[in-house]
Write a protein that holds these residues in place. Structure first.
Motif, PDB file in Angstrom:
ATOM      1  N   ASP A 252      40.168 -30.648  -3.783  1.00 32.93           N
ATOM      2  CA  ASP A 252      40.333 -29.229  -3.396  1.00 32.93           C
ATOM      3  C   ASP A 252      41.166 -29.133  -2.117  1.00 32.93           C
ATOM      4  OD1 ASP A 252      38.550 -28.515  -5.430  1.00 32.93           O
ATOM      5  OD2 ASP A 252      36.815 -28.494  -4.088  1.00 32.93           O
ATOM      6  N   ALA A 253      40.836 -29.979  -1.141  1.00 27.87           N
ATOM      7  CA  ALA A 253      41.514 -29.930   0.159  1.00 27.87           C
ATOM      8  C   ALA A 253      43.012 -30.196  -0.010  1.00 27.87           C
ATOM      9  CB  ALA A 253      40.893 -30.940   1.118  1.00 27.87           C
ATOM     10  N   ARG A 254      43.350 -31.191  -0.838  1.00 32.57           N
ATOM     11  CA  ARG A 254      44.772 -31.510  -1.054  1.00 32.57           C
ATOM     12  C   ARG A 254      45.503 -30.342  -1.705  1.00 32.57           C
ATOM     13  NH1 ARG A 254      43.593 -37.682  -2.211  1.00 32.57           N
ATOM     14  NH2 ARG A 254      44.208 -38.509  -0.199  1.00 32.57           N
ATOM     15  N   LYS A 255      44.828 -29.662  -2.648  1.00 35.17           N
ATOM     16  CA  LYS A 255      45.432 -28.488  -3.303  1.00 35.17           C
ATOM     17  C   LYS A 255      45.709 -27.390  -2.285  1.00 35.17           C
ATOM     18  CE  LYS A 255      43.520 -28.646  -7.992  1.00 35.17           C
ATOM     19  NZ  LYS A 255      42.313 -28.237  -8.716  1.00 35.17           N
ATOM     20  N   LEU A 256      44.744 -27.161  -1.362  1.00 32.74           N
ATOM     21  CA  LEU A 256      44.888 -26.087  -0.364  1.00 32.74           C
ATOM     22  C   LEU A 256      45.983 -26.400   0.661  1.00 32.74           C
ATOM     23  CD1 LEU A 256      41.176 -24.998   0.291  1.00 32.74           C
ATOM     24  CD2 LEU A 256      42.846 -23.947  -1.221  1.00 32.74           C
ATOM     25  N   ILE A 257      46.205 -27.702   0.919  1.00 29.18           N
ATOM     26  CA  ILE A 257      47.330 -28.077   1.797  1.00 29.18           C
ATOM     27  C   ILE A 257      48.638 -27.792   1.046  1.00 29.18           C
ATOM     28  CG2 ILE A 257      48.560 -30.012   2.887  1.00 29.18           C
ATOM     29  CD1 ILE A 257      45.776 -31.245   3.524  1.00 29.18           C
ATOM     30  N   ALA A 258      48.683 -28.182  -0.237  1.00 33.94           N
ATOM     31  CA  ALA A 258      49.903 -28.010  -1.042  1.00 33.94           C
ATOM     32  C   ALA A 258      50.283 -26.539  -1.200  1.00 33.94           C
ATOM     33  CB  ALA A 258      49.721 -28.661  -2.415  1.00 33.94           C
ATOM     34  N   ASP A 259      49.270 -25.650  -1.365  1.00 30.07           N
ATOM     35  CA  ASP A 259      49.622 -24.232  -1.589  1.00 30.07           C
ATOM     36  C   ASP A 259      49.708 -23.417  -0.289  1.00 30.07           C
ATOM     37  OD1 ASP A 259      47.070 -23.363  -0.823  1.00 30.07           O
ATOM     38  OD2 ASP A 259      46.375 -22.937  -2.856  1.00 30.07           O
ATOM     39  N   GLY A 260      49.533 -24.102   0.859  1.00 27.39           N
ATOM     40  CA  GLY A 260      49.734 -23.422   2.145  1.00 27.39           C
ATOM     41  C   GLY A 260      48.508 -22.717   2.696  1.00 27.39           C
ATOM     42  N   THR A 261      47.364 -22.776   1.988  1.00 30.29           N
ATOM     43  CA  THR A 261      46.130 -22.148   2.504  1.00 30.29           C
ATOM     44  C   THR A 261      45.701 -22.862   3.783  1.00 30.29           C
ATOM     45  OG1 THR A 261      45.444 -21.594   0.251  1.00 30.29           O
ATOM     46  CG2 THR A 261      43.738 -21.515   1.939  1.00 30.29           C
ATOM     47  N   ILE A 262      45.729 -24.203   3.741  1.00 26.41           N
ATOM     48  CA  ILE A 262      45.483 -24.995   4.953  1.00 26.41           C
ATOM     49  C   ILE A 262      46.848 -25.245   5.583  1.00 26.41           C
ATOM     50  CG2 ILE A 262      44.719 -27.242   5.834  1.00 26.41           C
ATOM     51  CD1 ILE A 262      42.672 -27.313   3.515  1.00 26.41           C
ATOM     52  N   SER A 263      47.017 -24.764   6.831  1.00 27.37           N
ATOM     53  CA  SER A 263      48.347 -24.872   7.455  1.00 27.37           C
ATOM     54  C   SER A 263      48.216 -25.170   8.945  1.00 27.37           C
ATOM     55  CB  SER A 263      49.121 -23.555   7.247  1.00 27.37           C
ATOM     56  OG  SER A 263      48.406 -22.489   7.865  1.00 27.37           O
ATOM     57  N   GLY A 264      49.347 -25.396   9.593  1.00 28.19           N
ATOM     58  CA  GLY A 264      49.395 -25.592  11.052  1.00 28.19           C
ATOM     59  C   GLY A 264      48.516 -26.736  11.513  1.00 28.19           C
ATOM     60  N   GLY A 265      47.768 -26.479  12.607  1.00 32.75           N
ATOM     61  CA  GLY A 265      46.941 -27.513  13.230  1.00 32.75           C
ATOM     62  C   GLY A 265      45.760 -27.953  12.382  1.00 32.75           C
ATOM     63  N   MET A 266      45.426 -27.168  11.334  1.00 28.88           N
ATOM     64  CA  MET A 266      44.300 -27.557  10.475  1.00 28.88           C
ATOM     65  C   MET A 266      44.695 -28.712   9.543  1.00 28.88           C
ATOM     66  SD  MET A 266      41.130 -27.164   9.911  1.00 28.88           S
ATOM     67  CE  MET A 266      40.581 -25.674  10.718  1.00 28.88           C
ATOM     68  N   ILE A 267      46.007 -28.868   9.258  1.00 29.35           N
ATOM     69  CA  ILE A 267      46.445 -29.930   8.324  1.00 29.35           C
ATOM     70  C   ILE A 267      46.048 -31.319   8.853  1.00 29.35           C
ATOM     71  CG2 ILE A 267      48.426 -31.076   7.220  1.00 29.35           C
ATOM     72  CD1 ILE A 267      49.750 -28.323   6.982  1.00 29.35           C
ATOM     73  N   PRO A 268      46.424 -31.688  10.120  1.00 32.54           N
ATOM     74  CA  PRO A 268      46.018 -33.025  10.578  1.00 32.54           C
ATOM     75  C   PRO A 268      44.507 -33.216  10.636  1.00 32.54           C
ATOM     76  CG  PRO A 268      47.110 -31.796  12.353  1.00 32.54           C
ATOM     77  CD  PRO A 268      47.300 -31.021  11.099  1.00 32.54           C
ATOM     78  N   LYS A 269      43.764 -32.118  10.925  1.00 33.10           N
ATOM     79  CA  LYS A 269      42.288 -32.226  10.951  1.00 33.10           C
ATOM     80  C   LYS A 269      41.762 -32.583   9.565  1.00 33.10           C
ATOM     81  CE  LYS A 269      41.134 -29.311  14.891  1.00 33.10           C
ATOM     82  NZ  LYS A 269      40.993 -30.439  15.810  1.00 33.10           N
TER      83      LYS A 269
END
Length: 299
Positions: free
Chosen positions: A240-257
């Motif tokens: 799920d997390a990888r999908k949310l990074i790919a679609d831009g839901t998880i962005s900015g400083g939250m990506i490295p976290k």
């Protein structure tokens, strides 16, 4: 002691403590790594509450390991000394004069302040950094950035910024389970004796992975991972997390976290939780209540 509101009855206080029992049993003798963030540390009252909560974990047969950051405090000290910071690819460029200050602030004032608060609350904290006992060795971090003028990808020299390479548990194993609470500053040595500044989330993830911790708690300045309508997502799998990074839901400083969370899970941590460190008793809310707090990421 847990600070319970004075306006609730003794009966309710007893019920709250009783409801925590199954959670205490779940974490009995387990190791919990807590990354304590720079902004969450800034307020004296919250810092003392955090220290008491860590002592409470140790008193309930949980093995807490604290890893702390210190970005705002480093920035403040550099400003006081007139040293200008540069950032590239989201990381502080750390030259030799900056590295001296980073080490002084992280392994010195911040680390010892947390140790003092825990000891004042009745715990036995031991302040260390990754250099002690060769606990964490690092390699120089490399990042690339696209040059806006030429559109060519260039390697950015971040100076003394490192990535964890190996974790040696010899020293930590002498402390964990012996009523001692390790408090770790995210500094590490390289094979050739250089000192590197390591991102605190990444450092905590490496230590938690090596310890096969039951939980890694990342205390941040946000409630957790938010969906596109800014609502908290209580639980995510790695997929799920990888999908949310790919679609831009998880962005900015939250990506490295979130990438740190995935790395820790793949290294053997059972679950990673991103929580708001400014919430009073955030650690206890996550570990000892039915609803928890923040976003749990698991396999």
């Amino acid at each position: 002691m847990i600070d319970l509101p004075t306006n609730i009855s003794a009966q309710d206080q007893a019920r709250i403590l009783s409801e925590a029992l199954p959670h205490m049993q779940q974490y009995d003798e387990e190791t919990i790594v807590i990354k304590y963030g720079g902004h969450a540390m800034g307020e004296e009252n919250l810092a003392r509450q955090f220290a008491r909560d860590i002592v409470l974990l140790e008193q309930t047969a949980i093995n807490p390991v604290v890893v702390h950051g210190g970005g705002p405090q480093i920035a403040s000290m550099l400003a006081r000394l007139g040293i200008k910071s540069e950032f590239a690819a989201g990381l502080r460029v750390t030259d030799a004069p900056t590295m001296e200050i980073v080490e002084m602030v992280l392994a010195g004032s911040i680390n010892k302040s947390i140790v003092s608060h825990i000891n004042e609350a009745g715990g036995k904290a031991v302040g260390l950094c990754g250099k002690d006992g060769n606990m964490v060795t690092a390699v120089k971090a490399t990042r690339t950035m696209v040059d806006p003028g030429s559109n060519i990808e260039k390697v950015v020299d971040l100076g003394f910024v490192g990535e964890p390479d190996k974790v040696d548990l010899t020293l930590l194993n002498q402390l964990i389970g012996y009523e001692l609470i390790p408090v770790l500053a995210p500094l590490a040595s390289s094979g050739d004796g250089k000192t590197y500044n390591v991102n605190a989330d990444t450092f905590a993830g490496a230590v938690a992975g090596a310890l096969k911790a039951k939980r890694l708690l990342l205390l941040t300045d946000v409630p957790g991972v938010l969906d596109k309508s800014k609502k908290l997502i209580p639980e995510l799998s790695i997929k799920d997390a990888r999908k949310l990074i790919a679609d831009g839901t998880i962005s900015g400083g939250m990506i490295p976290k979130v990438e740190t969370c995935i790395y820790s899970l793949e290294a053997g941590v059972e679950g990673v939780v991103i929580i708001d460190g400014k919430t009073p008793h955030a650690v206890l809310l996550e570990l000892f209540t039915n609803q928890g707090t923040g976003t749990l990421i698991h396999k």
